[in-house]
Design an enzyme around this catalytic site. Structure first.
Site, PDB file in Angstrom:
ATOM      1  N   ASN A   9       0.872  -1.169   0.034  1.00  0.00           N
ATOM      2  CA  ASN A   9      -0.052  -0.325  -0.076  1.00  0.00           C
ATOM      3  C   ASN A   9       0.956   1.275  -0.072  1.00  0.00           C
ATOM      4  O   ASN A   9       1.569   1.696   0.955  1.00  0.00           O
ATOM      5  CB  ASN A   9      -0.819  -0.059   1.244  1.00  0.00           C
ATOM      6  CG  ASN A   9      -1.528   1.397   1.588  1.00  0.00           C
ATOM      7  OD1 ASN A   9      -1.943   2.218   0.600  1.00  0.00           O
ATOM      8  ND2 ASN A   9      -2.110   1.244   2.751  1.00  0.00           N
ATOM      9  N   TRP A  10       0.951   1.968  -1.010  1.00  0.00           N
ATOM     10  CA  TRP A  10       2.020   3.204  -1.274  1.00  0.00           C
ATOM     11  C   TRP A  10       1.374   4.427  -0.644  1.00  0.00           C
ATOM     12  O   TRP A  10       2.143   5.314  -0.521  1.00  0.00           O
ATOM     13  CB  TRP A  10       2.287   3.083  -2.911  1.00  0.00           C
ATOM     14  CG  TRP A  10       3.145   2.044  -3.455  1.00  0.00           C
ATOM     15  CD1 TRP A  10       3.196   0.903  -2.867  1.00  0.00           C
ATOM     16  CD2 TRP A  10       3.309   2.017  -4.758  1.00  0.00           C
ATOM     17  NE1 TRP A  10       3.872  -0.016  -3.770  1.00  0.00           N
ATOM     18  CE2 TRP A  10       4.251   0.847  -5.053  1.00  0.00           C
ATOM     19  CE3 TRP A  10       3.335   2.967  -5.870  1.00  0.00           C
ATOM     20  CZ2 TRP A  10       4.833   0.404  -6.399  1.00  0.00           C
ATOM     21  CZ3 TRP A  10       3.921   2.521  -7.207  1.00  0.00           C
ATOM     22  CH2 TRP A  10       4.526   1.315  -7.095  1.00  0.00           C
ATOM     23  N   LYS A  11       0.014   4.476  -0.389  1.00  0.00           N
ATOM     24  CA  LYS A  11      -0.490   5.550   0.308  1.00  0.00           C
ATOM     25  C   LYS A  11      -0.136   6.802  -0.817  1.00  0.00           C
ATOM     26  O   LYS A  11      -0.297   6.408  -1.953  1.00  0.00           O
ATOM     27  CB  LYS A  11       0.179   5.489   1.672  1.00  0.00           C
ATOM     28  CG  LYS A  11      -0.314   4.509   2.534  1.00  0.00           C
ATOM     29  CD  LYS A  11       0.197   4.791   4.100  1.00  0.00           C
ATOM     30  CE  LYS A  11      -0.267   3.410   4.871  1.00  0.00           C
ATOM     31  NZ  LYS A  11      -0.014   3.217   6.117  1.00  0.00           N
ATOM     32  N   HIS A  97      -9.562   1.156   4.659  1.00  0.00           N
ATOM     33  CA  HIS A  97      -8.339   1.213   5.380  1.00  0.00           C
ATOM     34  C   HIS A  97      -8.707   2.100   6.586  1.00  0.00           C
ATOM     35  O   HIS A  97      -9.296   3.110   6.445  1.00  0.00           O
ATOM     36  CB  HIS A  97      -7.164   1.712   4.231  1.00  0.00           C
ATOM     37  CG  HIS A  97      -5.878   1.961   4.999  1.00  0.00           C
ATOM     38  ND1 HIS A  97      -5.410   2.898   5.824  1.00  0.00           N
ATOM     39  CD2 HIS A  97      -4.744   0.940   4.958  1.00  0.00           C
ATOM     40  CE1 HIS A  97      -4.184   2.632   6.301  1.00  0.00           C
ATOM     41  NE2 HIS A  97      -3.915   1.596   5.600  1.00  0.00           N
ATOM     42  N   GLU A  99      -6.886   4.468   7.770  1.00  0.00           N
ATOM     43  CA  GLU A  99      -6.656   6.006   7.569  1.00  0.00           C
ATOM     44  C   GLU A  99      -7.892   6.610   6.672  1.00  0.00           C
ATOM     45  O   GLU A  99      -8.122   7.822   7.090  1.00  0.00           O
ATOM     46  CB  GLU A  99      -5.327   6.226   6.616  1.00  0.00           C
ATOM     47  CG  GLU A  99      -4.059   5.967   7.569  1.00  0.00           C
ATOM     48  CD  GLU A  99      -2.982   5.497   7.032  1.00  0.00           C
ATOM     49  OE1 GLU A  99      -2.948   5.451   5.472  1.00  0.00           O
ATOM     50  OE2 GLU A  99      -1.789   4.975   7.366  1.00  0.00           O
ATOM     51  N   GLU A 169      -5.398  -4.700  10.675  1.00  0.00           N
ATOM     52  CA  GLU A 169      -4.431  -3.662  10.884  1.00  0.00           C
ATOM     53  C   GLU A 169      -4.901  -2.996  12.213  1.00  0.00           C
ATOM     54  O   GLU A 169      -5.639  -2.064  12.142  1.00  0.00           O
ATOM     55  CB  GLU A 169      -4.514  -2.699   9.708  1.00  0.00           C
ATOM     56  CG  GLU A 169      -4.083  -3.478   8.303  1.00  0.00           C
ATOM     57  CD  GLU A 169      -3.584  -2.443   7.468  1.00  0.00           C
ATOM     58  OE1 GLU A 169      -2.500  -2.668   6.755  1.00  0.00           O
ATOM     59  OE2 GLU A 169      -3.956  -1.428   7.180  1.00  0.00           O
ATOM     60  N   GLY A 175       2.350   2.349  10.667  1.00  0.00           N
ATOM     61  CA  GLY A 175       3.463   3.500  10.614  1.00  0.00           C
ATOM     62  C   GLY A 175       3.969   4.101  11.968  1.00  0.00           C
ATOM     63  O   GLY A 175       4.509   5.206  12.000  1.00  0.00           O
ATOM     64  N   SER A 215       3.364  -2.169  10.445  1.00  0.00           N
ATOM     65  CA  SER A 215       4.717  -1.908  10.466  1.00  0.00           C
ATOM     66  C   SER A 215       5.302  -3.276  10.070  1.00  0.00           C
ATOM     67  O   SER A 215       6.232  -3.852  10.973  1.00  0.00           O
ATOM     68  CB  SER A 215       5.260  -1.590  11.915  1.00  0.00           C
ATOM     69  OG  SER A 215       4.712  -0.297  12.152  1.00  0.00           O
ATOM     70  N   GLY A 236       2.726  -1.044   4.287  1.00  0.00           N
ATOM     71  CA  GLY A 236       2.934   0.311   4.041  1.00  0.00           C
ATOM     72  C   GLY A 236       4.304   0.846   3.839  1.00  0.00           C
ATOM     73  O   GLY A 236       4.746   0.560   2.661  1.00  0.00           O
ATOM     74  N   GLY A 237       4.947   1.465   4.754  1.00  0.00           N
ATOM     75  CA  GLY A 237       6.255   1.834   4.698  1.00  0.00           C
ATOM     76  C   GLY A 237       7.157   1.172   3.874  1.00  0.00           C
ATOM     77  O   GLY A 237       7.904   1.368   3.008  1.00  0.00           O
TER      78      GLY A 237
HETATM   79  P1  PGA Z   1       2.659   0.563   7.362  1.00  0.00           P
HETATM   80  O1  PGA Z   1       1.348   0.630   6.952  1.00  0.00           O
HETATM   81  O2  PGA Z   1       3.395  -0.917   7.307  1.00  0.00           O
HETATM   82  O3  PGA Z   1       3.477   1.573   7.144  1.00  0.00           O
HETATM   83  O4  PGA Z   1       2.577   0.634   9.219  1.00  0.00           O
HETATM   84  C1  PGA Z   1       0.614  -0.482   6.861  1.00  0.00           C
HETATM   85  C2  PGA Z   1      -0.844   0.154   6.334  1.00  0.00           C
HETATM   86  O5  PGA Z   1      -1.330   1.138   6.754  1.00  0.00           O
HETATM   87  O6  PGA Z   1      -1.373  -0.680   5.259  1.00  0.00           O
END
Ligand code: PGA
Length: 257
Positions: A9-11, A97, A99, A169, A175, A215, A236-237
């Site tokens: 997930n590149w956000k 998600h 967010e 999640e 994050g 994470s 994500g990251g």
């Molecule tokens: P993260 O994000 O790996 O940066 O914690 C995961 C996500 O929100 O899908």
């Protein structure tokens, strides 16, 4: 046996040039992966979908979007429909998600609408569930997850459910560098599978893939994947760099269940 699924997930990162570079690099590095046992999906921002689709067209890596709207078309300024995602080359879409739940008023009700629209247009939905820190500290994790499942999956029948991927999640682990321990992840994954069993029966529940997200890194993927109910990861990251994402995918593909 459930097929492992790792999604990046590149956000809101990567312009078109960077997205092309990253997807080209991943395609090259993952060329030899056994895609029969491991599914890999990239979810770039909307603006890069078409370009990344072009790059992935001759590979086994799938393409997903990070969100969608449930109507096919209309006066909905700023929204993107499932049909548009298909047109851009997507096969997957992330729905609900945390967010989006946190910053854009996504609710279990809108998740349910989006889920139905995604299934109608044959996009594979990755539906996100998870509790925040306060809910965990108040011992409300299971109640929150239960509501998200019950309300998010209203009117989704067993046949449709077979196509759904769930991502657990914990919001407090996204994050933040704080990963749920493998034991914490397994506990909730099992709870999710047991809840699906109550609604859809054991066979179906055993076939649904549940990803862990929050994470995920090359350093912790193996212990997470070693848990019986963890079938992959939503990253994500660590999905923004070739090395770390390739390491996560490769290590996951070595875990046989
Ligand atoms: P993260 O994000 O790996 O940066 O914690 C995961 C996500 O929100 O899908």
């Amino acid at each position: 046996m459930r097929k492992t699924i790792i999604a990046g997930n590149w956000k809101m990162y990567k312009n078109i040039t960077e997205a092309i570079e990253l997807s080209n690099g991943l395609k090259r590095e993952l060329f030899k992966l056994d895609f029969e046992s491991t599914e890999v999906v990239l979810c770039p921002p909307f603006t890069a979908l078409a370009e990344v689709a072009e790059i992935l067209s001759e590979s086994d890596i799938g393409l997903g979007a990070q969100n969608m709207y449930w109507q096919d078309e209309g006066a909905f300024t700023g929204e993107v429909s499932a049909l548009m995602l298909k047109d851009a080359g997507c096969q997957y879409v992330i729905i609900g998600h945390s967010e989006r739940r946190q910053f854009f008023a996504e609710s279990n009700e809108t998740v349910n609408k989006k889920l139905k629209a995604a299934l109608k247009h044959e996009l594979t939905p990755i539906v996100c569930l998870g509790e925040n820190l306060q809910e965990r500290e108040l011992n409300k994790t299971f109640t929150v997850i239960q509501d998200q499942i019950k309300q998010g999956l209203i009117d989704i029948d067993a046949e449709q459910m077979q196509k759904v991927v769930i991502a657990y999640e914990p919001v407090w682990a996204i994050g933040t560098g704080k990963t749920a321990t493998p034991k914490q992840a397994q506990e909730v994954h099992k709870y999710i599978r047991d809840s699906l069993k109550k609604i859809y029966g054991d066979d179906l529940a055993q076939s649904v893939r549940i990803q862990y997200g929050g994470s995920v890194k090359p350093e912790n993927i193996l212990e997470l994947m070693a848990q019986p109910d963890v079938d992959g990861a939503l990253v994500g990251g660590a999905s923004l760099k070739i090395d770390s994402f390739v390491a996560i995918v490769t290590k996951s593909s070595e875990v046989r269940k």
